[in-house]
Scaffold this motif. Structure first.
Motif, PDB file in Angstrom:
ATOM      1  N   ILE A  29      86.033  11.750  36.750  1.00  0.00           N
ATOM      2  CA  ILE A  29      85.133  10.568  37.351  1.00  0.00           C
ATOM      3  C   ILE A  29      85.185   9.439  36.715  1.00  0.00           C
ATOM      4  CG2 ILE A  29      83.922  12.412  38.554  1.00  0.00           C
ATOM      5  CD1 ILE A  29      81.663  11.956  36.371  1.00  0.00           C
TER       6      ILE A  29
ATOM      7  N   TYR B 264      83.950  16.282  54.468  1.00  0.00           N
ATOM      8  CA  TYR B 264      84.189  15.653  53.153  1.00  0.00           C
ATOM      9  C   TYR B 264      84.894  16.985  52.388  1.00  0.00           C
ATOM     10  CZ  TYR B 264      80.265  18.743  51.990  1.00  0.00           C
ATOM     11  OH  TYR B 264      79.265  19.550  51.878  1.00  0.00           O
TER      12      TYR B 264
ATOM     13  N   TYR C 244      82.753  14.363  44.421  1.00  0.00           N
ATOM     14  CA  TYR C 244      82.987  14.931  43.017  1.00  0.00           C
ATOM     15  C   TYR C 244      81.508  15.754  42.621  1.00  0.00           C
ATOM     16  CZ  TYR C 244      87.292  12.289  42.882  1.00  0.00           C
ATOM     17  OH  TYR C 244      88.414  11.823  43.124  1.00  0.00           O
TER      18      TYR C 244
ATOM     19  N   VAL D 211      79.352  11.987  42.524  1.00  0.00           N
ATOM     20  CA  VAL D 211      80.429  10.811  43.120  1.00  0.00           C
ATOM     21  C   VAL D 211      81.042  10.880  44.232  1.00  0.00           C
ATOM     22  CG1 VAL D 211      82.163   9.279  42.060  1.00  0.00           C
ATOM     23  CG2 VAL D 211      80.815  10.266  40.438  1.00  0.00           C
TER      24      VAL D 211
ATOM     25  N   PHE E  54      86.931   6.829  37.053  1.00  0.00           N
ATOM     26  CA  PHE E  54      87.313   5.591  37.781  1.00  0.00           C
ATOM     27  C   PHE E  54      85.715   5.168  38.422  1.00  0.00           C
ATOM     28  CE2 PHE E  54      86.768   9.363  40.354  1.00  0.00           C
ATOM     29  CZ  PHE E  54      85.992   9.021  41.500  1.00  0.00           C
ATOM     30  N   SER E  55      84.685   5.988  38.223  1.00  0.00           N
ATOM     31  CA  SER E  55      83.238   5.421  39.010  1.00  0.00           C
ATOM     32  C   SER E  55      82.714   4.518  37.931  1.00  0.00           C
ATOM     33  CB  SER E  55      82.627   6.539  39.309  1.00  0.00           C
ATOM     34  OG  SER E  55      81.996   7.421  38.117  1.00  0.00           O
TER      35      SER E  55
ATOM     36  N   ASP F 136      83.556   9.240  47.009  1.00  0.00           N
ATOM     37  CA  ASP F 136      84.573   8.298  47.269  1.00  0.00           C
ATOM     38  C   ASP F 136      84.784   8.503  48.572  1.00  0.00           C
ATOM     39  OD1 ASP F 136      87.175   6.851  47.439  1.00  0.00           O
ATOM     40  OD2 ASP F 136      88.117   7.759  45.839  1.00  0.00           O
ATOM     41  N   ASP F 137      84.203   7.156  49.450  1.00  0.00           N
ATOM     42  CA  ASP F 137      84.630   7.115  50.910  1.00  0.00           C
ATOM     43  C   ASP F 137      85.623   6.296  51.034  1.00  0.00           C
ATOM     44  OD1 ASP F 137      84.304   7.635  53.397  1.00  0.00           O
ATOM     45  OD2 ASP F 137      82.259   6.458  53.564  1.00  0.00           O
TER      46      ASP F 137
ATOM     47  N   THR G  62      85.434   3.306  48.764  1.00  0.00           N
ATOM     48  CA  THR G  62      84.277   2.923  48.169  1.00  0.00           C
ATOM     49  C   THR G  62      83.344   3.982  47.485  1.00  0.00           C
ATOM     50  OG1 THR G  62      83.945   1.641  50.282  1.00  0.00           O
ATOM     51  CG2 THR G  62      81.966   2.286  49.349  1.00  0.00           C
ATOM     52  N   VAL G  63      83.278   3.783  46.221  1.00  0.00           N
ATOM     53  CA  VAL G  63      82.825   4.625  45.352  1.00  0.00           C
ATOM     54  C   VAL G  63      81.247   4.398  45.042  1.00  0.00           C
ATOM     55  CG1 VAL G  63      82.971   5.415  42.863  1.00  0.00           C
ATOM     56  CG2 VAL G  63      85.042   4.938  44.221  1.00  0.00           C
TER      57      VAL G  63
ATOM     58  N   ARG H  19      87.108  11.919  52.619  1.00  0.00           N
ATOM     59  CA  ARG H  19      85.709  11.548  51.968  1.00  0.00           C
ATOM     60  C   ARG H  19      86.003  12.613  50.586  1.00  0.00           C
ATOM     61  NH1 ARG H  19      83.544  11.593  56.335  1.00  0.00           N
ATOM     62  NH2 ARG H  19      83.400   9.588  56.756  1.00  0.00           N
TER      63      ARG H  19
ATOM     64  N   PHE I 143      77.729   6.690  43.376  1.00  0.00           N
ATOM     65  CA  PHE I 143      77.270   7.802  42.549  1.00  0.00           C
ATOM     66  C   PHE I 143      75.722   7.677  42.476  1.00  0.00           C
ATOM     67  CE2 PHE I 143      78.024   4.126  39.743  1.00  0.00           C
ATOM     68  CZ  PHE I 143      76.720   4.054  38.924  1.00  0.00           C
TER      69      PHE I 143
END
Length: 122
Positions: free
Chosen positions: A47, A34, A6, A57, A49-50, A59-60, A63-64, A3, A66
């Motif tokens: 970031i 995390y 950001y 942000v 990509f988000s 990223d799990d 799964t993103v 996890r 914010f």
């Protein structure tokens, strides 16, 4: 599964974003491991990509999510077995009200602290 959170970072390892603090508190309350990824103002490409340019942000595992409150809602839905962030019948509404109230205070206080933050970043 790692996890990743950001997290807004200033010079050195200074983390001063209350929005990122909220996400960290939610993760810790849920007892979820995390790692943080420090992102400076000039490193917004980290970031991209988000699809937006604000932090936090999360990223799990692909799964993103914010926005600190959206992250809390996601964690509540994705990890229902962990301690609840919104206990009771009205927990989510009370948390949303508190979040909105705190956001209003941040906007008002920003004019008082922005020069102090700028001075400390130099």
């Amino acid at each position: 599964m790692t996890r990743l959170l950001y997290d807004l970072c200033a010079t050195g390892d200074q983390r001063f974003s209350p929005y990122c603090w909220r996400a960290k508190l939610a993760l810790r309350h849920k007892g979820l491991d995390y790692e943080t990824v420090p992102v400076r103002f000039s490193d917004k490409h980290k970031i991209a990509f988000s699809g937006q340019d604000k932090m936090p942000v999360l990223d799990d595992g692909g799964t993103v999510v914010f926005d600190s409150f959206a992250i809390a809602e996601y964690l509540e839905a994705a990890y229902p077995e962990a301690p609840s962030l919104f206990p009771g019948a009205n927990g989510r509404q009370l948390a949303r009200m508190t979040n909105d109230w705190a956001d209003g205070i941040h906007r008002e206080l920003l004019s008082f602290v922005v020069y102090d933050i700028y001075g400390r970043l130099q």
